[in-house]
Write a protein that holds these residues in place. Sequence first.
Motif, PDB file in Angstrom:
ATOM      1  N   ILE A   1       1.724   1.986  -4.596  1.00  0.00           N
ATOM      2  CA  ILE A   1       1.897   1.715  -6.025  1.00  0.00           C
ATOM      3  C   ILE A   1       3.315   2.092  -6.456  1.00  0.00           C
ATOM      4  O   ILE A   1       3.965   1.354  -7.204  1.00  0.00           O
ATOM      5  N   VAL A   2       3.816   3.208  -5.968  1.00  0.00           N
ATOM      6  CA  VAL A   2       5.185   3.622  -6.271  1.00  0.00           C
ATOM      7  C   VAL A   2       6.174   2.608  -5.687  1.00  0.00           C
ATOM      8  O   VAL A   2       7.171   2.255  -6.320  1.00  0.00           O
TER       9      VAL A   2
ATOM     10  N   PRO B 109      10.839  -4.182  -6.512  1.00  0.00           N
ATOM     11  CA  PRO B 109      10.164  -5.339  -7.120  1.00  0.00           C
ATOM     12  C   PRO B 109      10.397  -6.642  -6.366  1.00  0.00           C
ATOM     13  O   PRO B 109       9.532  -7.511  -6.377  1.00  0.00           O
ATOM     14  N   MET B 110      11.521  -6.795  -5.688  1.00  0.00           N
ATOM     15  CA  MET B 110      11.762  -8.036  -4.962  1.00  0.00           C
ATOM     16  C   MET B 110      10.801  -8.178  -3.787  1.00  0.00           C
ATOM     17  O   MET B 110      10.251  -9.249  -3.538  1.00  0.00           O
TER      18      MET B 110
ATOM     19  N   LEU C 110      -7.200   3.423  -6.741  1.00  0.00           N
ATOM     20  CA  LEU C 110      -6.605   2.325  -5.970  1.00  0.00           C
ATOM     21  C   LEU C 110      -7.423   1.047  -6.112  1.00  0.00           C
ATOM     22  O   LEU C 110      -6.858  -0.042  -6.281  1.00  0.00           O
ATOM     23  N   LEU C 111      -8.738   1.155  -6.047  1.00  0.00           N
ATOM     24  CA  LEU C 111      -9.573  -0.039  -6.188  1.00  0.00           C
ATOM     25  C   LEU C 111      -9.458  -0.634  -7.594  1.00  0.00           C
ATOM     26  O   LEU C 111      -9.481  -1.861  -7.756  1.00  0.00           O
TER      27      LEU C 111
ATOM     28  N   TYR D  57       0.818  -5.884   0.004  1.00  0.00           N
ATOM     29  CA  TYR D  57       0.722  -4.619  -0.726  1.00  0.00           C
ATOM     30  C   TYR D  57      -0.699  -4.454  -1.286  1.00  0.00           C
ATOM     31  O   TYR D  57      -1.306  -3.404  -1.174  1.00  0.00           O
ATOM     32  N   THR D  58      -1.211  -5.519  -1.893  1.00  0.00           N
ATOM     33  CA  THR D  58      -2.533  -5.464  -2.509  1.00  0.00           C
ATOM     34  C   THR D  58      -3.615  -5.237  -1.464  1.00  0.00           C
ATOM     35  O   THR D  58      -4.517  -4.423  -1.659  1.00  0.00           O
ATOM     36  N   PHE D  59      -3.533  -5.935  -0.349  1.00  0.00           N
ATOM     37  CA  PHE D  59      -4.528  -5.763   0.712  1.00  0.00           C
ATOM     38  C   PHE D  59      -4.471  -4.350   1.287  1.00  0.00           C
ATOM     39  O   PHE D  59      -5.515  -3.725   1.521  1.00  0.00           O
TER      40      PHE D  59
END
Length: 121
Positions: free
Chosen positions: A35-36, A42-43, A95-96, A52-54
């Motif tokens: 998350i950090v 951001p790129m 996180l979820l 990242y999400t997975f």
Amino acid sequence: MMDNNAPATARRGGSVRNTPARVSIWSAALGVALIVAIFATPMFWLMYGQYYTFAMFMFGVVAIPAGHLGRRRGKRLDGRDRGLALVGILAGWLLLLVVALLVLAYGGLIIGQAFLFGSAR
């Protein structure tokens, strides 16, 4: 006098580790680090957001059951690392929640673009 249900290393006076609690906190910490990293890079987030999400989802899925196992094992170890396991559980649920919000944001972005390009005709 020690009870017979205590682990053999605890009866001998050796140190016993609450491994599930430590797995839980490490998994949660790695997810929070992602998350950090979203805000720090951001790129990369725009290019590789699905990874990242997975990864955040997987770290959350590991942290929650490992935290529950750590809490249960902590009872047998006279409270050792029970707080650490609780932090892992809470961070895993966080996180979820973040993953669910990200998936909703992705969906909203796709639907918004569909309406935008559909109304241009």
